[in-house]
Motif scaffolding. Structure first.
Motif, PDB file in Angstrom:
ATOM      1  N   THR A  83      -0.409   2.867 -10.212  1.00 61.48           N
ATOM      2  CA  THR A  83       0.757   3.689  -9.866  1.00 61.48           C
ATOM      3  C   THR A  83       2.056   3.104 -10.404  1.00 61.48           C
ATOM      4  OG1 THR A  83       0.784   2.602  -7.713  1.00 61.48           O
ATOM      5  CG2 THR A  83      -0.206   4.786  -7.814  1.00 61.48           C
ATOM      6  N   ASN A 452      17.498   0.081  -4.661  1.00 65.77           N
ATOM      7  CA  ASN A 452      16.821  -1.068  -5.271  1.00 65.77           C
ATOM      8  C   ASN A 452      17.447  -1.455  -6.604  1.00 65.77           C
ATOM      9  OD1 ASN A 452      15.080  -1.284  -3.178  1.00 65.77           O
ATOM     10  ND2 ASN A 452      13.221  -0.930  -4.352  1.00 65.77           N
TER      11      ASN A 452
ATOM     12  N   PRO B  90       3.636   8.547  -8.196  1.00 67.54           N
ATOM     13  CA  PRO B  90       2.880   7.383  -7.689  1.00 67.54           C
ATOM     14  C   PRO B  90       2.006   7.719  -6.479  1.00 67.54           C
ATOM     15  CG  PRO B  90       5.145   6.765  -8.199  1.00 67.54           C
ATOM     16  CD  PRO B  90       5.078   8.265  -8.324  1.00 67.54           C
ATOM     17  N   ALA B  93      -1.013   9.859  -7.492  1.00 68.24           N
ATOM     18  CA  ALA B  93      -2.049   9.055  -8.151  1.00 68.24           C
ATOM     19  C   ALA B  93      -2.865   8.279  -7.115  1.00 68.24           C
ATOM     20  CB  ALA B  93      -1.408   8.103  -9.161  1.00 68.24           C
ATOM     21  N   GLU B  94      -2.182   7.732  -6.119  1.00 65.46           N
ATOM     22  CA  GLU B  94      -2.876   7.014  -5.039  1.00 65.46           C
ATOM     23  C   GLU B  94      -3.754   7.976  -4.243  1.00 65.46           C
ATOM     24  OE1 GLU B  94      -3.204   3.882  -4.048  1.00 65.46           O
ATOM     25  OE2 GLU B  94      -4.193   4.322  -2.148  1.00 65.46           O
ATOM     26  N   ILE B  97      -7.257   8.938  -5.738  1.00 65.15           N
ATOM     27  CA  ILE B  97      -8.350   7.964  -5.664  1.00 65.15           C
ATOM     28  C   ILE B  97      -8.714   7.640  -4.225  1.00 65.15           C
ATOM     29  CG2 ILE B  97      -9.245   5.860  -6.698  1.00 65.15           C
ATOM     30  CD1 ILE B  97      -6.847   5.766  -8.469  1.00 65.15           C
ATOM     31  N   ALA B 418      -5.356   3.273  -5.543  1.00 69.21           N
ATOM     32  CA  ALA B 418      -4.856   2.713  -6.796  1.00 69.21           C
ATOM     33  C   ALA B 418      -4.208   1.353  -6.563  1.00 69.21           C
ATOM     34  CB  ALA B 418      -3.865   3.670  -7.450  1.00 69.21           C
ATOM     35  N   ASN B 419      -4.190   0.889  -5.309  1.00 70.59           N
ATOM     36  CA  ASN B 419      -3.763  -0.475  -4.984  1.00 70.59           C
ATOM     37  C   ASN B 419      -2.345  -0.835  -5.390  1.00 70.59           C
ATOM     38  OD1 ASN B 419      -6.637  -0.292  -6.322  1.00 70.59           O
ATOM     39  ND2 ASN B 419      -6.856  -1.599  -4.549  1.00 70.59           N
ATOM     40  N   GLY B 420      -1.452   0.149  -5.442  1.00 77.25           N
ATOM     41  CA  GLY B 420      -0.071  -0.136  -5.828  1.00 77.25           C
ATOM     42  C   GLY B 420       0.674  -0.879  -4.737  1.00 77.25           C
ATOM     43  N   ASP B 422       3.812   0.007  -4.470  1.00 75.67           N
ATOM     44  CA  ASP B 422       4.875   0.981  -4.236  1.00 75.67           C
ATOM     45  C   ASP B 422       4.613   1.824  -2.993  1.00 75.67           C
ATOM     46  OD1 ASP B 422       2.665   1.896  -5.611  1.00 75.67           O
ATOM     47  OD2 ASP B 422       3.779   3.133  -7.024  1.00 75.67           O
ATOM     48  N   LEU B 445       8.113  -8.798  -1.597  1.00 76.17           N
ATOM     49  CA  LEU B 445       8.227  -8.008  -2.822  1.00 76.17           C
ATOM     50  C   LEU B 445       7.854  -6.548  -2.570  1.00 76.17           C
ATOM     51  CD1 LEU B 445       9.014  -8.877  -5.691  1.00 76.17           C
ATOM     52  CD2 LEU B 445       6.606  -8.973  -6.253  1.00 76.17           C
ATOM     53  N   HIS B 449      10.169  -3.182  -2.820  1.00 77.00           N
ATOM     54  CA  HIS B 449       9.855  -2.074  -3.724  1.00 77.00           C
ATOM     55  C   HIS B 449      10.077  -0.725  -3.060  1.00 77.00           C
ATOM     56  CE1 HIS B 449       7.853   0.174  -6.899  1.00 77.00           C
ATOM     57  NE2 HIS B 449       7.710  -0.925  -7.585  1.00 77.00           N
ATOM     58  N   ASP B 450       9.870  -0.664  -1.765  1.00 76.97           N
ATOM     59  CA  ASP B 450      10.047   0.603  -1.038  1.00 76.97           C
ATOM     60  C   ASP B 450      11.034   0.419   0.107  1.00 76.97           C
ATOM     61  OD1 ASP B 450       9.643   3.272  -0.326  1.00 76.97           O
ATOM     62  OD2 ASP B 450       7.959   2.774   0.986  1.00 76.97           O
TER      63      ASP B 450
END
Lengths: 561, 561
Positions: A83, A452, B90, B93-94, B97, B418-420, B422, B445, B449-450
């Motif tokens: 992603t 961000n 993103p 996509a997650e 899956i 998808a293991n992001g 985000d 981190l 990111h979010d």
């Protein structure tokens, strides 16, 4: 150890460099390991290569966009698989329409891990669809005979595909198999530059002559639309041509044609105030650049049946009024230069002078109006020489388009391809990489959407002054019909976030100032910041609607005197 | 005024409701006006309809994802045209899956404004490519004879396409022409529910008998992979079956099978410590659910030539080891229920008992180890009854998979499609909409990111305890080979952001606590928060690597005693 991979990545990177790429924006990840490490080695050996690290890929995409706008040359993005790569989508969509050249390197899992439940693996093939100009999948771990030479050539070709008009995005997908550690500290190959740049199209001589004759005799105007990234030379050429032929220019805030004697600002406000009389309507308009910020100007030309000639190679077909009589797909600089060779206008141009009078009346009225969101651009006239200002979409770009006439040459930027509010802070930091005094004008909602991006102050080390007009929510919606649906308006559209701008400044170690007057704002922006500086102007959405309406009334009154 | 548009939108919304949709996540914009306002009217009239407002569409996407996971039924997203819609990519996509049902309503400009330079207009047709399960473009401003009936039927069909296995994303693109104001305050139509749900596939009786016989006599294990969204009933059935047949279950942290006598945790750590002796290798493993968090377990089964039977309809074909001998594409609940009807195991299972001994040794060792990032899951065993915890990817999910054995029934969630990294905060707030005590375990981190997702505390009014392990950067990279490239490692992978977690808490009016001991953490998490609460555990990336290695050594020693 990993010789083929190492060698092919070096060729990939050197091919990018051979075609003039200097900036790489990297978001850390595991799959990117060999490229990131070799890139770091390259930058270590070559001071011209710049790497910016941004952990948020959405922000990174918009940062690269802003940076590419200032350079008019591709900037490279690098992300890990999954992603992460989907986070580039908003910036890719913007870049397509705004003609900004980007090379997106998406690292991927190898084919044997596709669609079979492996981690961080999504379908990355042509993942940006029609939003990317081209796509290539390059297998770096391939010992085939001509693979390295192919990488040399094709990557250079892809840089040029991204760069030539209409500029856009190229995705290069890079499946990588473990082990990912490259061989560091070895000799780098040299890569030959291929000359594969497409040549610019040249306008025909009879077109040029016809245009100049028209300009010298008829009621003609130039319409300079947004062309931030490629405007420097064109803006100068357009100013010179206007001077030479005494032609007024409807100068979009993003055209960089302001300030200039013949550059007319505020066409949207003038039309809203209904003060553009019949004698001010041109017979012919030559439009350069993209879709103007003002929506009213296009309708006005159409309603008055003005002959519209659209010029230039980037924005061909970008005319949603479907009204241009002629579209001249040619290199704009060549055309402007050719026109200048045909001599100046010796007599006065009464039509042009009438527009200069309109401009003077408008700007005097606004200069004397009270300080508000609407008149804030007046104070920004104090921006220092060579400053660059990124302007957020929604209200700020409209107000700046109307009333911003810088005293010094200043470049103005915005994301006007797809007009999103996303990624604005990051794009502004991309712009700031040019090293010029950097400013961002934004509302609170747009600031929040890309908060961000403020981390880039630390990551890039670039100072910036951010002017935040805080009206606690989406101010523009108060101007739209839904404002009448009072029961649902506030939660569904107003979206008050009750953000503390001061606390945001504290989080990012920024200097914070609250400002309440025109003079204070002018003084604050006249000196470039030496670190991150956040200037808050507290506003109110209802008052803002009133202020805008009052200003239009004042303009109307000034013209009726 | 706008009767056709109003009526068709009402049918669209009522069709969604007819098929059980209750949650709508809306990001404000102009093009969405008629849908947003009618939705607000609907929610005003029907208390079962929930609307959550999130101005950041990336965050909104992940919020809807988290929410849909807890409900196992489609959640609707609504965004305005342009890059706003690209921000969903993103999460889409997650969701693909991870088999999470989402309905993405993308409003669009009408066809006459496509690809012609109009504002906020990007190509939205099939914009998520293969990541969406289905796509429909519905023109709401169409007075054709059967249009309304078609919307009634097709929208209901699309909800079922999103919901049935493998669940996924459906994009509905909605071009809208001005004027956009709908007619408010009028009567709503009633919409009939169509029965178009696909029936679940039933396992064959001979399969069921064969499996049960195997389990009663052979060295058999169950492998319960991640199936957060649909696990409640299955987890109970699996626990009962294990009890009945005395079969050990390799229970992924995301399987919700823990806590249970037969649920074995920590297989990854056991394999890393190399203490899984030959007599512990099963002959047959039945795998339920998605790809396990532990990568080692799949390799271990393959190396030992264990017969692997993959069961279930969601994750069919998701087996990147390509090793399953048999894939049984059937409804898992039906299979588990059928197996239970075939009676219990009366004699002891020495193989199963050996695994129970392993589990006891492992968990005793970890319980007595020092407080560190690795052993932090031990303190989280104190989570209250019915709590739900969202676990960030990267290090937290690995540590939790190894050492988290809740004392009470607790549901654990993560974005393992998808293991992001985000969207984690937003997904956690989506989870929190269930109303159960909500927790998030994340590194700094991933939190950063979010960070915008924290605004959902205000927007949803849901309390949450966020446990932040702050090691100032990307801790997982220190475990990978690139950590050896010392010259480039820190800026390219470590990415220290020097975030002040306390200042983040201040910005969002959260309660802030710093924690330094196991007891303190256990006590803090044992009581659900009544507002946003951020718990910081300061760590150090180098020390973390050492702590993890030391713990593995301790496990090794315990087994060698």
């Amino acid at each position: 150890m990993n010789a083929t991979l190492t060698n092919n990545i070096k060729h990939l990177l050197m091919a990018l460099v051979a075609q003039g790429v200097r900036d790489f924006v990297v978001s850390p990840g595991s799959r990117t390991t060999p490229i990131a490490l070799l890139l770091a080695e390259l930058a270590h050996n070559d001071a011209n290569i710049r790497i910016t690290i941004d952990v948020d890929e959405r922000s990174a995409g918009f940062f690269a966009l802003g940076l590419a706008k200032t350079k008019s040359w591709p900037v490279v993005l690098l992300a890990t698989s999954g992603t992460a790569t989907a986070n580039y989508f908003p910036a890719v969509a913007e870049a397509k329409i705004a003609h900004v050249p980007l090379i997106v390197l998406t690292t991927d899992r190898p084919q044997e891990l596709q669609n079979i439940g492996a981690a961080q693996t999504i379908d990355q093939v042509k993942m940006y669809g029609t939003h990317a100009k081209d796509f290539a999948q390059i297998t770096l771990q391939d010992e085939g005979a001509n693979v390295t030479e192919y990488i040399d050539y094709h990557v250079q070709q892809l840089v040029n595909i991204a760069a030539t008009a209409p500029a856009g995005v190229v995705q290069i997908n890079l499946p990588l198999r473990k082990p990912l550690m490259p061989d560091l500290g070895e000799v780098w190959p040299s890569v030959t530059k291929h000359n594969i740049l497409a040549s610019a199209r040249t306008p025909k001589a009879n077109n040029v002559e016809e245009f100049v004759t028209l300009m010298k005799t008829g009621k003609v105007m130039l319409l300079a639309g947004p062309t931030e990234g490629r405007m420097d030379t064109k803006a100068v050429l357009m100013r010179d041509l206007a001077e030479l032929l005494k032609v007024p220019v409807l100068a979009d805030v993003l055209s960089s044609v302001r300030p200039n004697k013949w550059a007319i600002n505020g066409i949207d406000a003038l039309l809203e105030a209904d003060v553009v009389t019949e004698d001010l309507v041109p017979d012919v308009v030559f439009r350069f650049g993209g879709t103007p910020v003002s929506a009213r100007v296009s309708s006005w030309l159409k309603q008055n049946n003005v002959t519209l000639v659209q010029v230039g190679e980037e924005a061909v077909g970008h005319d949603y009024t479907r009204y241009a009589k002629l579209t001249l797909n040619c290199d704009e600089e060549t055309l402007l230069e050719a026109m200048q060779t045909l001599g100046d206008r010796s007599d006065e141009n009464p039509f042009g002078n009438a527009w200069l009078q309109v401009k003077a009346t408008l700007n005097n009225t606004v200069a004397n109006a009270e300080f508000s969101e609407a008149t804030l651009p007046v104070a920004l006239q104090a921006l220092p020489y060579g400053a660059e200002i990124f302007i957020a979409n929604s209200m700020p770009i409209r107000d700046m388009d109307n009333y911003f006439v810088p005293r010094n040459p200043v470049r103005a930027f915005a994301n006007r391809g797809a007009n999103g509010i996303d990624g604005t802070v990051s794009s502004a930091f991309g712009m700031a990489m040019s090293g010029n005094p950097a400013y961002l004008l934004t509302g609170d909602l747009t600031l929040f959407h890309d908060m961000n991006g403020l981390m880039l102050a630390q990551q890039t080390g670039r100072p910036m002054t951010i002017i935040v007009v805080n009206n606690n929510g989406g101010g523009i919606f108060s101007f739209l019909p839904q404002a009448a649906a009072k029961d649902y308006f506030e939660p569904m559209f107003g979206t008050p976030l009750n953000l503390s701008i001061e606390k945001i400044a504290a989080l990012y170690d920024a200097e914070y100032v609250e400002i309440t007057s025109k003079e204070q704002l002018a003084q604050t922006v006249s000196v470039p910041a030496d670190k991150l500086k956040i200037v808050e102007i507290k506003s109110d959405r209802d008052k803002n609607v009133g202020d805008h309406r009052q200003l239009i009334d004042q303009i109307k009154a000034a013209f009726n005197d």
